[in-house]
Design an enzyme around this catalytic site. Structure first.
Site: not given
Length: 545
Positions: A270-273, A277-278, A384
């Site tokens: 789904l994405g990276s923070g 990663s998720v 954040d």
């Protein structure tokens, strides 16, 4: 204490606490770090029923200090520090790696035995909060510090509410300084006063090595911390049960197994923070989000992993904060797995693809403020908040990504936090300028940016570099006054022509009732920014008017 491990005698335990205090002094750890470490160790000893040998006791003590330092310190204890403290110094790197791996296993067993719940509201943390609120003179400070640590000489502190003990310690300090003749009357009043006096008396007369170690960390002489000669009844009884500070909700969180995570299909990213990663996965026939956080160091669990799991557990249950479903740390791959609510998208993506109705904008703004207010009420600042870390599912907004979040101490500005936090477009001016210590008011600044973005669909302070963002802030808000910011630093950072008054952010003209509140949230001086509760109240009223 009946619940405590029967094999760990008072003297054995006190020897460990004394050593932990000396280690804390050598490594210049915070008082809260030391107190929290003792809490972690005692909680662990409550959970085990075997007899640890001398080596295991030493390992437990120093690893509890390490765990506490990962939560409380900018520079925590590392495994090399642990090896040094345990006097393990072979010149063979291979042997050191094996021993480090074994110690990591012990550390993991402590965390798992405590279900990773290692945040504690210590006596000293409450004393500091009360001190700031009551604006007390400094002459009481060192005695209060001494008494807070003296109470750790036995495990009986576990029977009492640390908040009440902190309040009683401060009252004792005030009475001894201002009206010492009233001390005897004071301690006859309540059980907590009697408990403090009894442990103080015992430490002064029986635990002299520890008492002297405590005093050596203050500016006081032993005479100044001498216990008043008051005799109390020997029939005083302490509570039988352990006092449970309600930090975590009454909910059991699933600890996944190695077998479970090995079966998961991590194909749908789904994405990276900032820290991981998720992925969208299926667990127990339910679709959830699974966050993978990988540590570059072999075996070692990272401080951000421990913080994120604890932050999520503490905040779990709020409708506008991402829920934790479960967690697992796999030491062989140095990876933390965290199961989370599955949301549709981030606010950043949602705003680029949708025209949001005014009613939904209001919902999102209020939900955001509700979440931040709850988070701050639990003593956690996010550090954040950005459109990428705000998650959307239909008409529901939730704050996510707590990898940078941590506890804060009241409204005081604290110098012992990492400076490099917050996404650049949402970063408070004090962080951009690098001239202030900071507190949870950095979240209020970020929230002001987010509310503007929700209402107008535009970032208020857009830029790729710090200088660009600072210049944008200056254009809109004008030059800070001398009371708000060091002008010489501002001038050196901004390098632009000065105007006294900014141009304001014209898209906010459509929201005349809200923009004065938003500009208060964006005050250069963090002390002048309203807290989350006041922001929520004012914004609610502005939408109702």
């Amino acid at each position: 204490m009946d619940q405590y491990n029967k094999y760990i005698t008072t003297n054995k335990r006190l020897g460990l606490v004394n050593w932990m205090l000396n280690v804390s002094r050598i490594f210049k750890l915070r008082s809260h770090t030391f107190q929290s470490a003792v809490n972690i160790m005692d909680s662990y000893f409550l959970k085990i029923d075997f007899e640890p040998n001398a080596e295991e006791l030493s390992q437990t003590a120093v690893l509890c200090l390490k765990i506490s330092s990962m939560i409380c310190e900018i520079r925590p204890l590392f495994m090399d520090d642990v090896l040094y403290l345990l006097d393990i110094d072979t010149d063979n790197e291979f042997t050191n790696n094996i021993i480090s791996s074994q110690l990591c296993t012990v550390e993991l067993s402590i965390l798992e035995k405590l279900n990773y719940k290692v945040y504690y509201l210590t006596i000293w943390k409450y004393i500091k909060q009360f001190w700031a609120k009551r604006n007390l003179p400094e002459q009481y400070y060192h005695l209060a510090y001494s008494l807070a640590n003296i109470l750790l000489s036995t495990n009986d502190y576990l029977r009492f509410d640390p908040k009440i003990l902190a309040d009683k310690i401060i009252n004792i300090c005030i009475v001894l300084e201002e009206d010492p003749e009233c001390y005897e009357t004071l301690i006859e009043d309540e059980l907590e006063y009697q408990y403090i006096h009894l442990i103080w008396n015992r430490a002064y007369h029986k635990f002299k090595d520890y008492f002297n170690a405590v005093i050596s960390t203050t500016l006081l002489s032993k005479h100044q911390v001498k216990v008043p000669p008051i005799q109390l009844s020997s029939n005083i009884k302490f509570p039988n049960s352990i006092f449970c500070t309600k930090i975590y909700p009454e909910k059991e969180f699933t600890m996944y197994s190695k077998k479970t995570v090995k079966k998961i299909d991590f194909q749908n990213k789904l994405g990276s923070g900032t820290y991981g990663s998720v992925y969208k996965i299926t667990y127990d026939d339910n679709q959830i989000a699974m966050k993978k956080i990988r540590n570059k160091s072999t075996f070692v669990i990272d401080s951000n992993m421990i913080r994120e799991v604890n932050n999520l557990m503490i905040l779990s249950g709020h409708p506008n904060i991402i829920n934790i479903e479960g967690y697992y740390y796999w030491d062989l791959t140095s990876t933390m797995y965290i199961g989370l609510d599955l949301m549709d998208t981030s606010l950043a993506i949602y705003l680029t693809k949708n025209n949001i109705s005014e009613s939904l904008k209001i919902k999102y703004v209020l939900q955001l403020l509700e979440a931040i207010n709850y988070m701050h009420s639990k003593g956690i600042m996010h550090r954040d908040l950005s459109a990428s870390n705000i998650l959307i599912k239909g008409s529901t907004l939730k704050i996510g990504d707590f990898g940078s979040a941590r506890f804060f101490s009241g409204d005081t500005l604290d110098t012992k936090y990492t400076r490099n936090v917050c996404s650049i477009n949402y970063r408070a001016m004090e962080l951009l300028m690098g001239i202030f210590p900071y507190n949870n008011k950095i979240d209020i600044w970020s929230c002001g940016c987010l509310i503007t973005e929700i209402l107008t669909g535009k970032r208020i302070f857009n830029g790729l570099k710090e200088a660009e963002v600072i210049n944008k802030i200056h254009d809109i808000l004008g030059v800070p006054d001398a009371d708000s910011m060091n002008m010489s630093v501002f001038l050196s950072k901004s390098k632009i022509p000065l105007v006294t008054q900014g141009t304001l952010f014209t898209p906010l003209n459509l929201y005349p009732n809200q923009f004065p509140i938003i500009y208060q949230m964006l005050d250069y001086n963090p002390y002048k920014r309203p807290n989350a509760e006041n922001c929520l109240k004012k914004i609610k009223e502005s939408f109702d008017s």
